[in-house]
Design a protein around this motif. Sequence first.
Motif, PDB file in Angstrom:
ATOM      1  N   GLU A 115      43.397  44.896  36.613  1.00 56.47           N
ATOM      2  CA  GLU A 115      43.499  43.440  36.508  1.00 56.47           C
ATOM      3  C   GLU A 115      43.597  42.949  35.071  1.00 56.47           C
ATOM      4  OE1 GLU A 115      44.025  41.789  39.101  1.00 56.47           O
ATOM      5  OE2 GLU A 115      43.357  43.149  40.674  1.00 56.47           O
ATOM      6  N   GLY A 116      43.022  43.701  34.135  1.00 60.90           N
ATOM      7  CA  GLY A 116      42.963  43.262  32.747  1.00 60.90           C
ATOM      8  C   GLY A 116      43.939  43.970  31.837  1.00 60.90           C
ATOM      9  N   PHE A 117      43.421  44.833  30.962  1.00 62.62           N
ATOM     10  CA  PHE A 117      44.243  45.642  30.053  1.00 62.62           C
ATOM     11  C   PHE A 117      44.191  47.095  30.507  1.00 62.62           C
ATOM     12  CE2 PHE A 117      42.454  42.438  26.922  1.00 62.62           C
ATOM     13  CZ  PHE A 117      43.566  41.633  26.926  1.00 62.62           C
ATOM     14  N   PRO A 118      45.313  47.787  30.572  1.00 63.44           N
ATOM     15  CA  PRO A 118      46.674  47.349  30.262  1.00 63.44           C
ATOM     16  C   PRO A 118      47.428  46.826  31.482  1.00 63.44           C
ATOM     17  CG  PRO A 118      46.630  49.732  30.465  1.00 63.44           C
ATOM     18  CD  PRO A 118      45.239  49.258  30.791  1.00 63.44           C
ATOM     19  N   GLY A 119      46.676  46.313  32.487  1.00 67.69           N
ATOM     20  CA  GLY A 119      47.264  45.872  33.737  1.00 67.69           C
ATOM     21  C   GLY A 119      47.792  44.451  33.712  1.00 67.69           C
ATOM     22  N   HIS A 120      47.448  43.656  34.728  1.00 64.30           N
ATOM     23  CA  HIS A 120      48.068  42.348  34.916  1.00 64.30           C
ATOM     24  C   HIS A 120      47.903  41.396  33.735  1.00 64.30           C
ATOM     25  CE1 HIS A 120      49.388  43.087  38.928  1.00 64.30           C
ATOM     26  NE2 HIS A 120      48.186  43.167  39.449  1.00 64.30           N
ATOM     27  N   MET A 121      46.698  41.342  33.175  1.00 64.34           N
ATOM     28  CA  MET A 121      46.467  40.377  32.101  1.00 64.34           C
ATOM     29  C   MET A 121      47.368  40.672  30.904  1.00 64.34           C
ATOM     30  SD  MET A 121      42.822  38.889  30.899  1.00 64.34           S
ATOM     31  CE  MET A 121      42.116  40.426  30.267  1.00 64.34           C
ATOM     32  N   TYR A 122      47.499  41.942  30.566  1.00 63.05           N
ATOM     33  CA  TYR A 122      48.416  42.340  29.492  1.00 63.05           C
ATOM     34  C   TYR A 122      49.870  42.135  29.922  1.00 63.05           C
ATOM     35  CZ  TYR A 122      51.412  45.344  26.740  1.00 63.05           C
ATOM     36  OH  TYR A 122      52.459  45.812  25.987  1.00 63.05           O
ATOM     37  N   MET A 159      45.549  41.801  41.356  1.00 64.60           N
ATOM     38  CA  MET A 159      45.940  40.442  40.991  1.00 64.60           C
ATOM     39  C   MET A 159      45.641  39.514  42.151  1.00 64.60           C
ATOM     40  SD  MET A 159      49.605  38.972  39.688  1.00 64.60           S
ATOM     41  CE  MET A 159      50.519  39.528  41.113  1.00 64.60           C
ATOM     42  N   LYS A 160      45.207  38.331  41.821  1.00 69.40           N
ATOM     43  CA  LYS A 160      45.003  37.345  42.860  1.00 69.40           C
ATOM     44  C   LYS A 160      46.349  37.021  43.487  1.00 69.40           C
ATOM     45  CE  LYS A 160      43.676  32.575  43.456  1.00 69.40           C
ATOM     46  NZ  LYS A 160      43.364  31.346  42.734  1.00 69.40           N
ATOM     47  N   TYR A 161      46.488  37.290  44.770  1.00 71.64           N
ATOM     48  CA  TYR A 161      47.753  37.077  45.469  1.00 71.64           C
ATOM     49  C   TYR A 161      47.706  35.699  46.113  1.00 71.64           C
ATOM     50  CZ  TYR A 161      51.318  37.819  49.096  1.00 71.64           C
ATOM     51  OH  TYR A 161      52.399  37.729  49.933  1.00 71.64           O
ATOM     52  N   LEU A 162      48.478  34.755  45.594  1.00 73.33           N
ATOM     53  CA  LEU A 162      48.479  33.411  46.131  1.00 73.33           C
ATOM     54  C   LEU A 162      49.801  33.134  46.827  1.00 73.33           C
ATOM     55  CD1 LEU A 162      47.208  30.632  46.428  1.00 73.33           C
ATOM     56  CD2 LEU A 162      48.154  30.004  44.221  1.00 73.33           C
ATOM     57  N   LYS A 163      49.798  33.166  48.123  1.00 68.60           N
ATOM     58  CA  LYS A 163      51.002  32.833  48.886  1.00 68.60           C
ATOM     59  C   LYS A 163      51.223  31.330  48.769  1.00 68.60           C
ATOM     60  CE  LYS A 163      51.513  34.924  52.829  1.00 68.60           C
ATOM     61  NZ  LYS A 163      51.301  35.300  54.222  1.00 68.60           N
ATOM     62  N   ARG A 164      52.456  30.924  48.422  1.00 69.48           N
ATOM     63  CA  ARG A 164      52.725  29.495  48.282  1.00 69.48           C
ATOM     64  C   ARG A 164      52.566  28.831  49.636  1.00 69.48           C
ATOM     65  NH1 ARG A 164      58.315  28.695  46.185  1.00 69.48           N
ATOM     66  NH2 ARG A 164      57.763  26.506  46.356  1.00 69.48           N
ATOM     67  N   ALA A 169      37.044  43.232  44.441  1.00 63.14           N
ATOM     68  CA  ALA A 169      36.292  43.670  43.265  1.00 63.14           C
ATOM     69  C   ALA A 169      36.590  42.816  42.041  1.00 63.14           C
ATOM     70  CB  ALA A 169      36.594  45.132  42.963  1.00 63.14           C
ATOM     71  N   ALA A 170      37.845  42.428  41.895  1.00 61.99           N
ATOM     72  CA  ALA A 170      38.252  41.615  40.743  1.00 61.99           C
ATOM     73  C   ALA A 170      39.658  41.083  40.993  1.00 61.99           C
ATOM     74  CB  ALA A 170      38.228  42.452  39.465  1.00 61.99           C
ATOM     75  N   TYR A 171      40.013  40.031  40.289  1.00 63.68           N
ATOM     76  CA  TYR A 171      41.401  39.569  40.303  1.00 63.68           C
ATOM     77  C   TYR A 171      41.695  38.786  39.034  1.00 63.68           C
ATOM     78  CZ  TYR A 171      39.543  35.102  42.187  1.00 63.68           C
ATOM     79  OH  TYR A 171      38.859  33.932  42.396  1.00 63.68           O
ATOM     80  N   PHE A 172      42.977  38.706  38.746  1.00 65.93           N
ATOM     81  CA  PHE A 172      43.467  37.991  37.573  1.00 65.93           C
ATOM     82  C   PHE A 172      44.161  36.725  38.031  1.00 65.93           C
ATOM     83  CE2 PHE A 172      47.322  37.430  34.786  1.00 65.93           C
ATOM     84  CZ  PHE A 172      46.652  36.865  33.709  1.00 65.93           C
ATOM     85  N   ASN A 173      43.783  35.599  37.455  1.00 68.28           N
ATOM     86  CA  ASN A 173      44.424  34.335  37.786  1.00 68.28           C
ATOM     87  C   ASN A 173      45.688  34.166  36.950  1.00 68.28           C
ATOM     88  OD1 ASN A 173      43.098  32.927  39.848  1.00 68.28           O
ATOM     89  ND2 ASN A 173      41.419  32.349  38.491  1.00 68.28           N
ATOM     90  N   LYS A 228      42.288  30.365  27.515  1.00 67.81           N
ATOM     91  CA  LYS A 228      42.143  31.813  27.632  1.00 67.81           C
ATOM     92  C   LYS A 228      42.495  32.254  29.052  1.00 67.81           C
ATOM     93  CE  LYS A 228      38.479  32.241  24.151  1.00 67.81           C
ATOM     94  NZ  LYS A 228      37.079  32.659  23.899  1.00 67.81           N
ATOM     95  N   LYS A 229      43.051  33.459  29.156  1.00 71.69           N
ATOM     96  CA  LYS A 229      43.378  34.018  30.469  1.00 71.69           C
ATOM     97  C   LYS A 229      42.079  34.301  31.216  1.00 71.69           C
ATOM     98  CE  LYS A 229      47.623  36.010  28.708  1.00 71.69           C
ATOM     99  NZ  LYS A 229      47.439  35.337  27.390  1.00 71.69           N
TER     100      LYS A 229
END
Length: 588
Positions: A415-422, A1-6, A378-382, A391-392
Amino acid sequence: MKYLKRLSIVILSAFMAISLIGCQPQTKNNEEVQKQFDEFIQTQFVNTMESDYTTAHTFMVNPKDFGVDMSQVDVNLGIRITDENLKKSKEDQASVLKEFKTFNRDDLTDEQKDTYDIFKFQAELDEKLNDDKFDYYQQIFESMTGIHYQLPTMLADWQLRNEQDVKDLISVVNDIQPYMDSALDYTKKQEEKGLLMADLNEVIAYCDKVIKKGDQSAVLEAMKKSIDNLSLEKGTEYKKQLSQAFKDSFIPAYEDIRDTMKSFKSGTNNTEGYAKFKNGKEYYELLLQKNIGSNKSVSDIQSMMTKAYNSHLKNLMAVATKDPNIINKSEPKTNYKNYTEMLDDIQKNLFNDFPEVKNRSYHIEDINKEIASSSGVAAYFNIPPLDGTDKKQLRVNPNSADVSTVSTYHTVAHEGFPGHMYQYAYMYENISSPYRKALANSSAYSEGYAVYAQYYAFKYLTDIDQNYLELTKENELATYCIIILADIGIHYEGWSFEQFKDFLNTKGLTLEDDEQFKSQYYQLQANPSAFQPYYVGYEEINALKENAENKLGSKFKDKDFHTALLKSGTAPFNVVERNIDKYIEENK
């Protein structure tokens, strides 16, 4: 997952600038207390959003629908990291925690009790981390998750929904140098106090790459493209303003970071771990607890990961005994030619094993080419906005390995299914509290779940030798058990490089030469507890599953377990465990 520190609260408490509702009278019935509690939690959500523009923009398309007044929000990169703001943060945090403690947990509904426990875990841990004795212990420029590292990704992915968003983005970019200078002022004081712990060479090298691109940066081009997509009448003018802001603020900020880091080379920089600081071991244990989503001690985690390592090693040997030639076999390929085909194929079987979600639409896009080449991600989920209808978005690295490799498959499953996006689709559809969805911050649960999901998805690769997949899984998990134990060794036991190297060698984790050992050592040293959310989180979930299987026997069903697991949202493990225990009791 894209880790965004505030960025606005990289140092400040999550309770910065939160106003309080009045203290609770003592004579309230349960219904009134429950209403007051909901109002309290909503107040935390609203005031957190109104205190930080980047957070508000990320999580809300229509702020008014959440009771958030954007006219109260300063459009900038974040609150300056100053002694005055740090002091105010601590005062606000203490007031909020005092108010929170006026609620009696027994008066709340079951769902509210989960929220109560989530809030309590985070607030009490943040209070301990913000103790005066830990002033200047937090490292801002970590080589993997520091603000200098996250900012290009955040800007490249910045969502522009209307013309006002474009104006605000220009303001944010103009604010980068002033904000970063405040972060550097903090870091200079940190170095003067002998509390700096950074991989200076890595930060300098990253900044050099950013500076070299200058106004030819792919990050700038990505922002301009987002403006073009809105087809605004003043689009050309806005792009000129953005380019000027990038030239005047973004690039100078990275020059300032680089030059400051170079100046530290002749100063005091801890090139070992937190254990070398006066209160470092105590601070690291609290940081560890924040990253593992539980109050377990360092020794508890050492025991857990040692036991897990031995278990994975045993499983590894069992697979090798079953098929002695498997270790020498070349990596099998999947038949997938693209990411969409992969995710759509997973979805065909997904709801046999996981509860159904309605919104599964997604869009796959390449990671910004500049970030892709410099980060190795390699990949990340926003993470999507709470009220978004688009769309996600899944981002993939165009430079990464062949799509048909097993490693690519399990990264996309993570990052996608069945991971973060799901996972986020389920949470957004089944948890009502905006606070729980946006601000409940248990990375150990969310990342541990995604690691669990990536390996669970191996069962859908029916054309691949399952022994090979099991070998891959057990080998990777055993390796990361070693890495986590080494992280503890560096930051809690005070291991030198030689002690670290000896430990890896005794565990059979050999690297080609000293440079590779040093690279791994400094990655852990400069990014304390970075891997714990993923692999301690996984081991927690795996233990919960094994317990449920043992107690339910033939009545155990993966889909029921996953439903109970997902019910918690991003929660500490005491909440997750309680929901799993309830599921077990109801299905005996």
